[in-house]
Write an enzyme that holds these catalytic residues in place. Structure first.
Site, PDB file in Angstrom:
ATOM      1  N   ASP A  33       6.074  -7.374  10.582  1.00  0.00           N
ATOM      2  CA  ASP A  33       5.917  -6.915   9.200  1.00  0.00           C
ATOM      3  C   ASP A  33       6.461  -5.488   9.141  1.00  0.00           C
ATOM      4  O   ASP A  33       6.764  -4.883  10.175  1.00  0.00           O
ATOM      5  CB  ASP A  33       4.421  -6.967   8.828  1.00  0.00           C
ATOM      6  CG  ASP A  33       4.148  -6.672   7.344  1.00  0.00           C
ATOM      7  OD1 ASP A  33       5.111  -6.675   6.546  1.00  0.00           O
ATOM      8  OD2 ASP A  33       2.973  -6.432   7.001  1.00  0.00           O
ATOM      9  N   HIS A  59      -4.435  -9.964   3.975  1.00  0.00           N
ATOM     10  CA  HIS A  59      -3.498 -10.669   3.088  1.00  0.00           C
ATOM     11  C   HIS A  59      -3.611 -12.186   3.365  1.00  0.00           C
ATOM     12  O   HIS A  59      -2.701 -12.810   3.890  1.00  0.00           O
ATOM     13  CB  HIS A  59      -2.074 -10.167   3.336  1.00  0.00           C
ATOM     14  CG  HIS A  59      -1.074 -10.591   2.310  1.00  0.00           C
ATOM     15  ND1 HIS A  59      -1.416 -11.229   1.127  1.00  0.00           N
ATOM     16  CD2 HIS A  59       0.290 -10.483   2.289  1.00  0.00           C
ATOM     17  CE1 HIS A  59      -0.320 -11.474   0.428  1.00  0.00           C
ATOM     18  NE2 HIS A  59       0.723 -11.041   1.105  1.00  0.00           N
ATOM     19  N   ARG A 102       4.453 -20.042  -0.233  1.00  0.00           N
ATOM     20  CA  ARG A 102       3.427 -19.307  -0.993  1.00  0.00           C
ATOM     21  C   ARG A 102       3.059 -20.102  -2.245  1.00  0.00           C
ATOM     22  O   ARG A 102       1.893 -20.189  -2.631  1.00  0.00           O
ATOM     23  CB  ARG A 102       3.945 -17.918  -1.395  1.00  0.00           C
ATOM     24  CG  ARG A 102       4.221 -16.957  -0.244  1.00  0.00           C
ATOM     25  CD  ARG A 102       2.949 -16.507   0.451  1.00  0.00           C
ATOM     26  NE  ARG A 102       1.995 -15.908  -0.462  1.00  0.00           N
ATOM     27  CZ  ARG A 102       2.020 -14.630  -0.874  1.00  0.00           C
ATOM     28  NH1 ARG A 102       2.939 -13.813  -0.392  1.00  0.00           N
ATOM     29  NH2 ARG A 102       1.110 -14.163  -1.713  1.00  0.00           N
ATOM     30  N   GLN A 151      -0.982 -15.057   2.335  1.00  0.00           N
ATOM     31  CA  GLN A 151       0.242 -15.163   3.129  1.00  0.00           C
ATOM     32  C   GLN A 151       0.038 -16.086   4.331  1.00  0.00           C
ATOM     33  O   GLN A 151       0.936 -16.822   4.721  1.00  0.00           O
ATOM     34  CB  GLN A 151       0.671 -13.768   3.606  1.00  0.00           C
ATOM     35  CG  GLN A 151       1.978 -13.771   4.358  1.00  0.00           C
ATOM     36  CD  GLN A 151       3.187 -14.126   3.490  1.00  0.00           C
ATOM     37  OE1 GLN A 151       3.356 -13.559   2.420  1.00  0.00           O
ATOM     38  NE2 GLN A 151       4.008 -15.052   3.948  1.00  0.00           N
ATOM     39  N   CYS A 162       6.463 -11.836   6.408  1.00  0.00           N
ATOM     40  CA  CYS A 162       5.945 -12.112   5.061  1.00  0.00           C
ATOM     41  C   CYS A 162       6.907 -11.661   3.965  1.00  0.00           C
ATOM     42  O   CYS A 162       6.831 -12.134   2.837  1.00  0.00           O
ATOM     43  CB  CYS A 162       4.580 -11.475   4.885  1.00  0.00           C
ATOM     44  SG  CYS A 162       4.591  -9.667   4.987  1.00  0.00           S
ATOM     45  N   ARG A 175      -4.551  -7.849  -6.431  1.00  0.00           N
ATOM     46  CA  ARG A 175      -3.853  -7.111  -5.366  1.00  0.00           C
ATOM     47  C   ARG A 175      -4.209  -5.650  -5.556  1.00  0.00           C
ATOM     48  O   ARG A 175      -3.905  -5.060  -6.601  1.00  0.00           O
ATOM     49  CB  ARG A 175      -2.340  -7.328  -5.441  1.00  0.00           C
ATOM     50  CG  ARG A 175      -1.575  -6.374  -4.538  1.00  0.00           C
ATOM     51  CD  ARG A 175      -0.116  -6.725  -4.381  1.00  0.00           C
ATOM     52  NE  ARG A 175       0.044  -7.904  -3.541  1.00  0.00           N
ATOM     53  CZ  ARG A 175       1.197  -8.252  -2.960  1.00  0.00           C
ATOM     54  NH1 ARG A 175       2.276  -7.519  -3.136  1.00  0.00           N
ATOM     55  NH2 ARG A 175       1.262  -9.335  -2.211  1.00  0.00           N
TER      56      ARG A 175
END
Ligand code: CP
Ligand code: NVA
Length: 305
Positions: free
Chosen positions: A223, A135, A291, A138, A263, A108
């Site tokens: 988001d 991402h 996830r 996700q 998310c 990340r």
């Protein structure tokens, strides 16, 4: 240790074919059922995942770490504060060294190019656990969640409300692969990158306002207004995004059967109202749980290839 010289990376959803994406979802749901039944499957016994986090995380860290443990393997948390990467050891050297010791590496970070440089010098698969650009992990979970509740998403209509950010980009890539249409409502100046949107122009479009995007949608997604690394823009963004909240009025324009996803972490009263995120159409907790299952399927695919 894995000694392959041409590893398969997962830096973007576009590293998967549409069939592989659907197979991962099937496997993720299988792993979920197995875990819920109290059984274990040690398909990654003796394997190690290194996890490099240059940004904060709750879900990604815990899901990868718990996932490796459940599959019989081990995960190592590496922060730049404690490693030589944080003291300027070149990305390429770090990749060469770590990939001689572990079976898979999850990163990340900020610049997507840094992830690509790392992957180019790694002997083992590298997973994008979020960059400023994408991402993809996700989306494995989001799509698993949609498929589990509504079946295949092909032909459905999705509304993205808010920033044209890493999550929005990943929805665009998912739309290309899984063949759904995506209406994106974002303030001027916060549109997704043209290089991501342009190849998906046959099914993804920017619309003028949230109501237009939400009309008839099967899934509404949003988001945060300021992503990690944009904290200093919070005030400016709060003004720009003030009319981009997913609330009950907006949900009422969607298909009555529509679902809501985010998310997480979320800011109630900003990008989403408490009534929506905590309401009956919201799947955010299962989305977060998935996830774990989706990434276990991904780890198996990459490590056991
Ligand atoms: N959604 C997500 O990636 O959460 P974390 O930042 O907590 O990992
Ligand atoms: N767009 C958000 C997603 C967090 C999981 C960020 O990059 O901070």
């Amino acid at each position: 240790m894995n000694s392959r010289k041409t590893p398969r990376h997962f830096l973007s959803l576009l590293d998967l074919s549409a069939d592989e994406f659907r197979q991962l979802i099937v496997r993720a749901s299988e792993l979920k059922a197995t875990l819920h039944a109290g059984r274990t499957q040690e398909t990654l016994k003796g394997r190690t995942l290194a996890m490099i986090f240059e940004k904060s995380s709750t879900r990604t860290r815990v899901s990868f770490e718990a996932g490796m443990s459940q599959l019989g393997g081990h995960a190592l948390f590496l922060s730049p504060r404690d490693t030589q990467l944080g003291r300027g050891e070149p990305i390429e050297d770090s990749a060469r060294v770590l990939s001689r010791m572990v079976d898979c590496i999850m990163i990340r970070t900020f610049a997507h190019e840094n992830l690509e440089r790392f992957a180019a010098h790694s002997q083992v698969p590298v997973i994008n656990a979020l960059t400023d650009l994408l991402h993809p992990c996700q989306l494995l979970a989001d799509m698993q969640t949609y498929f589990e509740h509504r079946g295949d998403i092909a032909g459905k209509q999705v509304a993205w409300i808010g920033d044209g950010n890493n999550m929005c980009h990943s929805y665009i890539n998912a739309a290309r692969l899984l063949n759904f249409s995506l209406n994106i409502a974002c303030p001027e100046g916060y549109e997704p990158a043209a290089k991501i949107l342009q190849p998906a122009a046959d099914r993804c479009r920017i619309v003028s306002d949230p109501a237009t995007a939400a009309a008839g949608a099967d899934l509404i997604v949003t988001d945060v207004w300021a992503s990690m690394g944009q904290e200093q823009e919070q005030l400016k963004r709060a003004k720009a995004f003030a009319n981009y909240q997913v609330n009950e009025q907006l949900m009422a324009l969607a298909n009555p059967n529509a679902l809501f996803m985010h998310c997480l972490p979320a800011h109630r009263g900003e990008e989403v109202s408490a009534e929506v995120i905590d309401g009956a159409q919201s799947l955010v907790w299962e989305e977060a749980e998935n996830r774990l299952h989706a990434q276990k399927a991904l780890l198996e695919m990459l490590i056991l290839q």
